[in-house]
Design a protein around this motif. Structure first.
Motif, PDB file in Angstrom:
ATOM      1  N   UNK A 178       0.816  -1.219   0.000  1.00 36.06           N
ATOM      2  CA  UNK A 178       0.000   0.000   0.000  1.00 36.06           C
ATOM      3  C   UNK A 178       0.848   1.267   0.000  1.00 36.06           C
ATOM      4  N   UNK A 179       2.143   1.120  -0.314  1.00 33.64           N
ATOM      5  CA  UNK A 179       3.057   2.263  -0.422  1.00 33.64           C
ATOM      6  C   UNK A 179       3.047   3.116   0.844  1.00 33.64           C
ATOM      7  N   UNK A 180       3.199   2.452   1.984  1.00 34.40           N
ATOM      8  CA  UNK A 180       3.288   3.148   3.257  1.00 34.40           C
ATOM      9  C   UNK A 180       4.556   2.698   3.980  1.00 34.40           C
ATOM     10  N   UNK A 181       4.881   3.418   5.053  1.00 32.53           N
ATOM     11  CA  UNK A 181       5.994   2.990   5.897  1.00 32.53           C
ATOM     12  C   UNK A 181       5.720   3.407   7.333  1.00 32.53           C
ATOM     13  N   UNK A 182       6.365   2.700   8.240  1.00 29.12           N
ATOM     14  CA  UNK A 182       6.279   3.013   9.665  1.00 29.12           C
ATOM     15  C   UNK A 182       7.694   3.165  10.200  1.00 29.12           C
ATOM     16  N   UNK A 183       7.919   4.215  10.971  1.00 25.69           N
ATOM     17  CA  UNK A 183       9.231   4.483  11.562  1.00 25.69           C
ATOM     18  C   UNK A 183       9.098   4.388  13.076  1.00 25.69           C
ATOM     19  N   UNK A 184       9.552   3.271  13.624  1.00 32.55           N
ATOM     20  CA  UNK A 184       9.495   3.067  15.077  1.00 32.55           C
ATOM     21  C   UNK A 184      10.697   3.747  15.724  1.00 32.55           C
ATOM     22  N   UNK A 185      10.427   4.682  16.613  1.00 35.47           N
ATOM     23  CA  UNK A 185      11.501   5.418  17.262  1.00 35.47           C
ATOM     24  C   UNK A 185      12.206   4.529  18.274  1.00 35.47           C
ATOM     25  N   UNK A 186      13.529   4.559  18.251  1.00 33.98           N
ATOM     26  CA  UNK A 186      14.339   3.773  19.180  1.00 33.98           C
ATOM     27  C   UNK A 186      14.853   4.636  20.329  1.00 33.98           C
ATOM     28  N   UNK A 187      14.400   5.874  20.370  1.00 30.64           N
ATOM     29  CA  UNK A 187      14.651   6.789  21.489  1.00 30.64           C
ATOM     30  C   UNK A 187      13.294   7.315  21.937  1.00 30.64           C
TER      31      UNK A 187
END
Length: 219
Positions: A178-187
């Motif tokens: 679906x041309x999406x992304x998720x950026x999980x913060x590591x801080x």
């Protein structure tokens, strides 16, 4: 292009050709007076895009200057983002009552030639993901896409924190279905309206020789 990623109430404007340097305000010309002509043109044109987007909120044309941190200073009550790469300039603006932050980045849709750069901006798990994506869909330059997505993450993060975010401090998962992304913060992430942000969610598009990524942080 970006209107496909950032629909209303976010105002967007883009350009595929540069505006004359004379279109800049004197203060803007002074800000890049020592820069090479290419930098002057991209600086001026992307600000013309920003003014076009701001006009949708009734904001009269005015200089858009970078602050001490080099981030653009937006009129009170508005948030936004700018991006530029070879052959493309774009800006997005939203009301601060609707969105806490916007992140936007565009890059040429070309492979990253230096493998060392890919190693620098990605985590080991992300590099494994890139290998799988390349095998399944080789027509997309996934290394450039993940670089662009991380640039959008930073542009969404910085206005909320005023702090640097390293490439390795966010783990990206790209979804080709679906041309999406998720950026999980590591801080520890910032708080928006009392809620802690742990993940930024974005969308991406590959078209016209470009890869464009965008993130919104709604209120």
């Amino acid at each position: 292009m970006i209107d496909k990623l950032l629909p209303p109430p976010i105002a967007v404007s883009e350009a595929f050709n540069d505006r004359p340097l004379s279109d800049m305000f004197p203060e803007e010309r002074a800000a890049v007076a020592r820069a090479v002509p290419v930098r002057q043109h991209e600086f001026g044109t992307v600000r013309a895009c920003a003014r076009a987007a701001l006009a949708e909120f009734g904001i009269a044309p005015a200089p858009l200057l970078p602050g001490p941190d080099r981030a653009p200073r937006w009129p009170d009550g508005l948030v936004g983002a700018m991006t530029h790469c070879t052959g493309y300039r774009a800006a997005a603006v939203a009301r601060a009552t609707d969105f806490a932050s916007v992140g936007l980045d565009a890059e040429p849709h070309q492979p990253v030639k230096d493998a060392g750069v890919v190693d620098l901006v990605t985590l080991p798990e992300e590099r494994e993901q890139l290998s799988r994506l390349r095998a399944a869909q080789p027509d997309v330059h996934w290394d450039r896409l993940i670089f662009s997505a991380k640039e959008s993450v930073y542009k969404a993060w910085y206005p909320l924190t005023g702090r640097w975010l390293d490439f390795e401090q966010a783990h990206l998962t790209l979804d080709p279905t679906n041309a999406t992304f998720a950026a999980r913060l590591l801080v520890e992430g910032p708080r928006v309206d009392g809620a802690r942000i742990t993940t930024f969610h974005g969308r991406w598009l590959v078209a016209s020789g470009l890869v464009v990524t965008a993130i919104t942080v709604p209120r």
